[in-house]
Design a protein around this motif. Structure first.
Motif, PDB file in Angstrom:
ATOM      1  N   SER A  22       0.839  -1.194   0.000  1.00 16.95           N
ATOM      2  CA  SER A  22       0.000   0.000   0.000  1.00 16.95           C
ATOM      3  C   SER A  22       0.880   1.253   0.000  1.00 16.95           C
ATOM      4  N   VAL A  23       0.329   2.325  -0.493  1.00 15.91           N
ATOM      5  CA  VAL A  23       1.062   3.585  -0.590  1.00 15.91           C
ATOM      6  C   VAL A  23       1.521   4.046   0.784  1.00 15.91           C
ATOM      7  N   ASP A  24       0.683   3.887   1.780  1.00 19.38           N
ATOM      8  CA  ASP A  24       1.020   4.343   3.135  1.00 19.38           C
ATOM      9  C   ASP A  24       2.302   3.711   3.675  1.00 19.38           C
ATOM     10  N   VAL A  25       2.495   2.418   3.446  1.00 23.75           N
ATOM     11  CA  VAL A  25       3.679   1.763   3.994  1.00 23.75           C
ATOM     12  C   VAL A  25       4.947   2.111   3.221  1.00 23.75           C
ATOM     13  N   LEU A  26       4.795   2.648   2.031  1.00 23.00           N
ATOM     14  CA  LEU A  26       5.965   3.030   1.233  1.00 23.00           C
ATOM     15  C   LEU A  26       6.396   4.472   1.465  1.00 23.00           C
ATOM     16  N   ALA A  27       5.603   5.237   2.215  1.00 25.57           N
ATOM     17  CA  ALA A  27       5.941   6.641   2.473  1.00 25.57           C
ATOM     18  C   ALA A  27       7.326   6.733   3.117  1.00 25.57           C
ATOM     19  N   GLY A  28       8.168   7.588   2.553  1.00 27.72           N
ATOM     20  CA  GLY A  28       9.507   7.785   3.078  1.00 27.72           C
ATOM     21  C   GLY A  28      10.532   6.794   2.552  1.00 27.72           C
ATOM     22  N   HIS A  29      10.108   5.884   1.721  1.00 28.07           N
ATOM     23  CA  HIS A  29      11.018   4.889   1.148  1.00 28.07           C
ATOM     24  C   HIS A  29      11.126   5.131  -0.358  1.00 28.07           C
ATOM     25  N   GLU A  30      12.185   4.617  -0.951  1.00 29.05           N
ATOM     26  CA  GLU A  30      12.410   4.799  -2.379  1.00 29.05           C
ATOM     27  C   GLU A  30      12.336   3.508  -3.175  1.00 29.05           C
ATOM     28  N   ALA A  31      12.324   2.380  -2.503  1.00 29.83           N
ATOM     29  CA  ALA A  31      12.332   1.110  -3.215  1.00 29.83           C
ATOM     30  C   ALA A  31      11.561   0.063  -2.414  1.00 29.83           C
ATOM     31  N   TRP A  32      11.149  -0.972  -3.111  1.00 24.75           N
ATOM     32  CA  TRP A  32      10.426  -2.079  -2.501  1.00 24.75           C
ATOM     33  C   TRP A  32      11.054  -3.370  -3.005  1.00 24.75           C
ATOM     34  N   TYR A  33      11.513  -4.189  -2.075  1.00 27.04           N
ATOM     35  CA  TYR A  33      12.103  -5.476  -2.424  1.00 27.04           C
ATOM     36  C   TYR A  33      11.204  -6.577  -1.880  1.00 27.04           C
ATOM     37  N   TYR A  34      10.946  -7.580  -2.699  1.00 22.56           N
ATOM     38  CA  TYR A  34      10.090  -8.653  -2.226  1.00 22.56           C
ATOM     39  C   TYR A  34      10.677 -10.002  -2.649  1.00 22.56           C
ATOM     40  N   PRO A  35      10.538 -11.000  -1.783  1.00 24.50           N
ATOM     41  CA  PRO A  35      11.118 -12.307  -2.077  1.00 24.50           C
ATOM     42  C   PRO A  35      10.245 -13.174  -2.974  1.00 24.50           C
ATOM     43  N   GLY A  36       8.999 -12.814  -3.143  1.00 25.94           N
ATOM     44  CA  GLY A  36       8.080 -13.601  -3.953  1.00 25.94           C
ATOM     45  C   GLY A  36       6.694 -12.997  -3.885  1.00 25.94           C
ATOM     46  N   PRO A  37       5.730 -13.668  -4.475  1.00 24.67           N
ATOM     47  CA  PRO A  37       4.374 -13.133  -4.491  1.00 24.67           C
ATOM     48  C   PRO A  37       3.800 -13.007  -3.085  1.00 24.67           C
ATOM     49  N   GLY A  38       2.910 -12.042  -2.941  1.00 25.01           N
ATOM     50  CA  GLY A  38       2.254 -11.858  -1.655  1.00 25.01           C
ATOM     51  C   GLY A  38       2.515 -10.491  -1.070  1.00 25.01           C
ATOM     52  N   PRO A  39       1.960 -10.229   0.081  1.00 26.49           N
ATOM     53  CA  PRO A  39       2.001  -8.901   0.680  1.00 26.49           C
ATOM     54  C   PRO A  39       3.166  -8.672   1.633  1.00 26.49           C
ATOM     55  N   HIS A  40       4.278  -9.323   1.428  1.00 28.47           N
ATOM     56  CA  HIS A  40       5.411  -9.139   2.331  1.00 28.47           C
ATOM     57  C   HIS A  40       6.648  -8.745   1.528  1.00 28.47           C
ATOM     58  N   GLY A  41       7.472  -7.929   2.166  1.00 31.19           N
ATOM     59  CA  GLY A  41       8.692  -7.466   1.517  1.00 31.19           C
ATOM     60  C   GLY A  41       9.411  -6.496   2.420  1.00 31.19           C
ATOM     61  N   ALA A  42      10.338  -5.736   1.844  1.00 26.49           N
ATOM     62  CA  ALA A  42      11.102  -4.767   2.615  1.00 26.49           C
ATOM     63  C   ALA A  42      11.159  -3.455   1.858  1.00 26.49           C
ATOM     64  N   ALA A  43      10.847  -2.372   2.556  1.00 27.56           N
ATOM     65  CA  ALA A  43      10.952  -1.040   1.977  1.00 27.56           C
ATOM     66  C   ALA A  43      12.353  -0.521   2.257  1.00 27.56           C
ATOM     67  N   ASN A  44      12.926   0.213   1.325  1.00 24.74           N
ATOM     68  CA  ASN A  44      14.284   0.745   1.453  1.00 24.74           C
ATOM     69  C   ASN A  44      14.305   2.200   1.028  1.00 24.74           C
TER      70      ASN A  44
END
Length: 144
Positions: A22-44
């Protein structure tokens, strides 16, 4: 990797095999890394592990949270049209796409005035123009 994309495109399984933070969880981050499909990953770049409900679960919750509309009512289109026009107008440093969108809206206004187009059809066209110009897919979700 491309083969996976082509397979999911052909099988119509891209959504189930993608990630939609979601846009809210990406606020303040520039990238999104995810290990596979689904709603989990790491914002950077400031690493933060994020896990959310799956996209379809979030969409269904939004659909349930909306106020029911009377059968045949298109009032929601006016609100949506106002929101998308407001969002496009709020962009700082507007680019060519924004300029083209607002030019399209002016043309639409001239056409709707000249032919007496109903307000609900005008609102639909405004949202459709937004989706076309910004290369978005517009999906309407509701309870059947």
């Amino acid at each position: 990797m491309n083969q996976d994309l082509f397979t999911h495109t052909r099988c119509r399984t891209i959504v189930q095999n993608s990630t939609f933070p979601s846009v809210d969880v990406l606020a303040g981050h520039e990238a999104w890394y995810y290990p596979g499909p689904g709603p989990h990953g790491a914002a950077n770049p400031n690493p933060e592990s994020i896990e959310e409900a799956p996209l379809i679960t979030r969409v269904r919750a939004l659909a349930r949270a909306t106020e029911p509309q009377p059968a045949g009512s298109l009032i929601w289109l006016d609100t949506l049209a106002g929101n998308v026009i407001g969002a496009a107008g709020a962009v700082e440093g507007a680019d060519v796409v924004n300029a083209q969108f607002f030019d399209d809206l002016q043309t639409l206004d001239r056409v709707t005035e000249g032919y007496g187009i109903r307000p609900s059809l005008r609102a639909y066209a405004q949202v459709a123009l937004f989706a076309i110009r910004f290369e978005l897919n517009w999906l309407v979700v509701g309870e059947a």
